[in-house]
Design a protein around this motif. Structure first.
Motif: not given
Length: 278
Positions: A143-164
């Motif tokens: 649950l802690i992992l889910y709560g912290l890192f669930s936005l990761t793919s949205a960051v990649l797509v919307i924020d356009r983070a260069g490094n995954p």
């Protein structure tokens, strides 16, 4: 001028945020639910033989007497695959959320080109492995992992983070802002949908079992099918919650709405404001 946005360009309450996520799901139901169903079918195809080997039976998939260790391993693997699916769907939901915020019309098939598949798949596998290990250590670590890192793919797509991998850090920072507001929002949504999909996945199967007076042979294939359908809805909804939460958190804490307004007043491309500049 852009059309009226489908998502509010302002900070939202928790109820408004969840409503906005459901509005996004309704607007993009075809690609999201279809993708979730295919991924859910692959997930069940992997888990069904493993459950049989671990003496785990339908419809609730609880541990058999004397086989708790095998059940726990299969459960950890199930949450690992769930983490992978949620990350992959999060990218698709994010690809739909950005134009919805800006009021731009984008066809369903155009969403795939916005998902950054290589980076998304890479980080999904990393999170899936971490999710399996976390669940094996206990439900709370997952649950802690889910709560912290669930936005990761949205960051990649919307924020356009260069490094995954920098997207992981960015996700954790966003979800912990404002007294962990994003973290608790994600957990609330997950636990709510956990109850809903448990009812959808096993409830009506239980009813059919009671009506038939026992456990019919078709229970072994009907239950996985029910879970595929239940998970498809839940996974899609949770992906939309993550995508909308990313945008709302940026509006609330980074002034994304102001940046978009300034870009429009200057006649500039307002989508450029979505790119996160360090």
């Amino acid at each position: 001028m852009p059309a009226q946005p489908e998502l509010p360009l302002r900070p939202m309450t928790l109820g408004e945020l969840l409503d906005a996520a459901m509005a996004l799901l309704r607007a993009r139901a075809l690609p999201l639910l279809a993708t979730a169903a295919v991924l859910g079918l692959l997930e069940q195809s992997l888990l069904v033989p493993l459950r049989t080997a671990a003496f785990v039976t339908a419809p609730y998939y609880g541990p058999a007497r004397g086989h708790f260790g095998q059940w726990w391993i299969v459960t950890a693997l199930g949450f690992a695959t769930e983490t992978v699916i949620l990350t992959l769907l999060g990218a698709l939901a994010a690809a739909a959320a950005a134009p919805a915020l800006l009021g731009r019309a984008v066809r369903h098939r155009e969403l795939w080109s916005r998902t950054r598949p290589l980076s998304t798949v890479s980080i999904a596998l990393v999170l899936g492995l971490a999710g399996g290990v976390a669940l094996f250590a206990g439900f709370v670590p997952w649950l802690i992992l889910y709560g912290l890192f669930s936005l990761t793919s949205a960051v990649l797509v919307i924020d356009r983070a260069g490094n995954p991998f920098s997207a992981l850090w960015r996700s954790a920072r966003l979800t912990t802002r404002g007294a962990l507001r994003g973290f608790w929002t994600l957990l609330s949504a997950y636990l709510t949908w956990f109850v809903i999909r448990f009812a959808l996945g096993s409830g009506w199967v239980w009813v059919l079992t009671q009506l038939s007076g026992g456990e019919p042979a078709w229970l072994t294939w009907l239950t996985p099918a029910a879970w595929v359908l239940a998970n498809a809805v839940a996974y899609s909804a949770l992906a939309c919650v993550a995508a909308v939460l990313l945008l709302e958190t940026r509006i609330r804490t980074e002034g994304l709405d102001i940046a978009i307004g300034r870009a429009r007043s200057r006649g500039e491309d307002d989508s450029a404001a979505l790119v996160y500049a360090r």
